[in-house]
Design a protein around this motif. Structure first.
Motif, PDB file in Angstrom:
ATOM      1  N   LYS A  41      49.425  92.026  27.233  1.00 43.80           N
ATOM      2  CA  LYS A  41      48.233  91.110  28.206  1.00 43.80           C
ATOM      3  C   LYS A  41      47.981  91.306  29.322  1.00 43.80           C
ATOM      4  O   LYS A  41      46.775  91.463  29.163  1.00 43.80           O
ATOM      5  N   THR A 300      45.138  75.551  32.092  1.00 46.23           N
ATOM      6  CA  THR A 300      45.903  76.148  31.414  1.00 46.23           C
ATOM      7  C   THR A 300      47.341  75.102  30.602  1.00 46.23           C
ATOM      8  O   THR A 300      47.509  74.776  30.226  1.00 46.23           O
ATOM      9  N   GLU A 361      48.904  81.747  31.914  1.00 43.88           N
ATOM     10  CA  GLU A 361      48.907  81.983  30.469  1.00 43.88           C
ATOM     11  C   GLU A 361      50.630  82.260  29.823  1.00 43.88           C
ATOM     12  O   GLU A 361      50.976  81.609  28.681  1.00 43.88           O
ATOM     13  N   THR A 364      53.385  79.738  30.909  1.00 41.93           N
ATOM     14  CA  THR A 364      52.907  78.339  30.157  1.00 41.93           C
ATOM     15  C   THR A 364      53.454  78.945  28.695  1.00 41.93           C
ATOM     16  O   THR A 364      53.913  78.515  27.753  1.00 41.93           O
ATOM     17  N   ASP A 365      52.781  80.326  27.871  1.00 42.96           N
ATOM     18  CA  ASP A 365      53.868  81.086  27.190  1.00 42.96           C
ATOM     19  C   ASP A 365      54.647  81.171  26.790  1.00 42.96           C
ATOM     20  O   ASP A 365      56.129  80.636  25.984  1.00 42.96           O
TER      21      ASP A 365
END
Length: 389
Positions: A41, A300, A361, A364-365
């Protein structure tokens, strides 16, 4: 012949078929998968560099440098490369204050004016020390952050705060601060006779063997192994000048650290270094001092957070029924996140040398995937018990 085949099948097949249990991902495999996810990412967003640290008390840790210190002609980020922590620095101020209170060197419920006499007769004469650390002073949010960006000295900026009219009584509303928060450094110096910088250097970094980072601009640039800041242009990232302005407010934004340093910090937050961060101090810093409703609308995170408060330098989230302690940081050219999951004894930090929103992201992932793995482990364990019965 058909009869013999039937008999053979009857005795070779279990009378009661058991459901095959899909094994939960091993911790080693989890770390590998998540690390690859981060790299993928970050590469997709062309983020120059990062420092990833994951700590598990009952399993192995992951400490890793990713990418480069500078978009052009940069060095490889290793586990000792320093990053600015920005507002993650507030976790150090909160933990230090809770530590000093636990050791009887500071009173969190004392009036700030007991330590800083110039608060007498001001709009904030009823302010208490914990109000500074929990962003509940009553001051308008981010008051005079614009002056931090200017050339105005810190002493001149903080003198202006006391003339600003409060929007609520202390403890009644939340207003995120940098200048007002940083007054806790002055309080600590007045209470102990030792500067905030000395406390962080000699009583936090040194005993925890955090050997790479420290506090202040000079610490950041003391050698070549530090990540330079990057800002986004129209099409790509550009290396920016490392600015010293937010180093004016050391408790709010003045700490630097590497991936290796953050391993030590996370372990201390998980209770593994009680001589440095006593357990009663850890408990006190995580009390929900201030309700922070606006965090429930944060991009998010709003998909997961059911309740949000602020403790002493730490955010407290109900993340899908799991209590986590969290803080983020953002200063020109850097984004940072740190998470403590006390029930599972897991800690996480990710430091970027770019202002990349993908950090939300990725964080939280991580929390979501940890909780999913824990559910799989519990489900498999319950099924095994049921089959044994």
């Amino acid at each position: 012949m058909k009869y013999l085949i039937f008999i053979t099948l009857l005795f070779s097949t279990p009378l009661f078929a058991t459901t095959k249990i899909a094994p939960a991902t091993s911790w080693k495999q989890f770390l590998s998968d998540y690390s690859k996810q981060v790299e993928s990412k970050l590469k997709a967003k062309s983020v120059p560099g990062a420092a990833l640290t994951i700590v598990s008390v009952s399993n192995q840790n992951l400490v890793k440098g990713i990418g480069v210190t500078q978009i052009k002609n940069g060095s490889k980020v290793d586990i000792h490369t320093r990053f600015r922590l920005a507002s993650v620095s507030k976790t150090f101020a909160g933990s230090l204050s809770a530590k000093l209170a636990a050791e009887g060197k500071l009173k969190l419920d004392a009036l700030v004016s007991d330590y800083l006499p110039y608060f007498h007769g001001s709009n904030y004469q009823t302010l208490r020390v914990y109000h500074l650390l929990s962003h509940s002073s009553g001051l308008v949010p981010n008051a005079y952050d614009n002056l931090i960006e200017s050339r105005m000295p810190y002493e001149d900026i903080k003198a202006r705060l006391l003339n600003v009219e409060a929007i609520c009584e202390p403890g009644k509303c939340y207003g995120y601060q940098n200048v007002m928060f940083s007054l806790v450094g002055d309080v600590i110096a007045a209470a102990t006779g030792i500067s905030y910088e000395t406390w962080i250097r000699d009583f936090i970094f040194a005993p925890l063997s955090m050997k790479d980072g420290g506090i202040g601009y000079d610490n950041m640039v003391r050698d070549g192994n530090y990540a330079l800041p990057h800002v986004k242009g129209r099409k790509r990232w550009y290396t920016a000048k490392l600015k010293s302005n937010y180093y004016k407010v050391l408790p709010a934004a003045g700490v630097n650290a590497s991936a290796a340093d953050m391993e030590k910090w996370l372990e201390a937050q998980l209770g593994l270094q009680p001589a440095v961060l006593p357990l009663d101090g850890l408990v006190n810093q995580r009390r929900p001092y201030t309700l922070t409703k606006r965090e429930l609308r944060r991009r998010t995170w709003r998909n997961f957070v059911n309740d949000a408060h602020y403790g002493l330098g730490w955010r407290i989230y109900d993340f899908d029924q799991e209590t986590i302690y969290y803080h983020s940081g953002w200063v020109q050219g850097y984004r940072t996140d740190v998470v403590i999951m006390p029930r599972l004894q897991i800690g996480f930090s990710l430091l970027l040398n770019a202002e990349a929103a993908v950090l939300n992201e990725l964080t939280t992932d991580f929390v979501e995937q940890v909780l999913k793995r824990e559910q799989e482990l519990n489900r498999n364990s319950a099924q095994l018990v049921a089959e044994e019965d």
